[in-house]
Design a protein around this motif. Sequence first.
Motif: not given
Length: 342
Positions: A273-276, A291-298, A317-321
């Motif tokens: 859970f990588e929540t904002l 933020p205007i964009a987000c990126e996710v990687q391992t 708005l929320t991040g990543f999970f």
Amino acid sequence: MQKHCNAKEDRLISTAASTTFKTEFSVNGRDEELHQQSVGSASAADCAATTAVPVSTCKTEWFDRDNPSGKGDFEVLNLLLHEFPNRICIHPDSCEVETTSGVPASQTGQNIQPCNVATGFFCENQLQHNQSCHDYRIRFTCPEAFCAATTAVPVSTCKTEWFDRDDPSGKGDFEVLNLLLNEFPNRICIHPDSCEVETTSGVPASQTGQNIQPCNVATGFFCENKLQHNQRCHDYRIRFTCPETFCAATTTVHSEKKTRWFDRDDPTGRGDFETLTDLRKENPNEICSNPIACEVQTVLGKPASSTDDNIPECSILTGFFCLNNNQTSGMCEDYRIRFTCP
């Protein structure tokens, strides 16, 4: 009144009219009188006027807005005008229809009507022997003035990046414009000129064989799992063509800054859970408020979209999970996230 610009044709019709007169006069003199009036010869002036109007060579591109799912294939002019603004004249001179493989509609053997310049074309599945229409496309011939006007206004080369905000989990893949505008502010124009859709591996949507509608500049694109043979959509992405002024404005304004990579969680327990909200609490003043964009990687640097994990896109708005119980292996990869700020 029908007129003819051919002397030989006039003689043949005149002879036929005389024969008809002898046959029909005793039955209905009035009918014969009308018949004789209907086959008069055209004057030289009439023929000259007709010959002087050249046939337009202004043809549109081919349009294939529908496929023969549901009730059939509906290449309807008012919908085409809405979905492809400024690319079709409002009052075409003529139209042509063929299958997407190039076979003229008249040679398909299907039970269809010719296209109509006022309404377009449609094929109904229920009227066909195999209960399925071919997939058709249509193009129009417009007045020369339409091509002259559109040629004078060059097609925009201002294209956005590709956006993949959803994956085909749940009900399907929904690349909807109003959600994209909300999740990627200032990166898509509000009124795009056109749109393109392809799978995340680069296959054009029209070549996938899936039961989908073309993208729409007003609404975006969606694919429903329940309409597919295997009950599963491909993962699609979309991009838009915007007016040149949009690219000019965004180019001069861009002074974006990317945050560092954040890895606040690992995939133990329920998942990663990588929540904002948590990231802001744990890293005060390191992430902008909008933020205007987000990126996710391992954590090893592999883009999230290239993994085999069943995961949603990150959200500004929320991040990543990632949920462990959604993965075939029962375990998510360990992910990290970063944001782009104005």
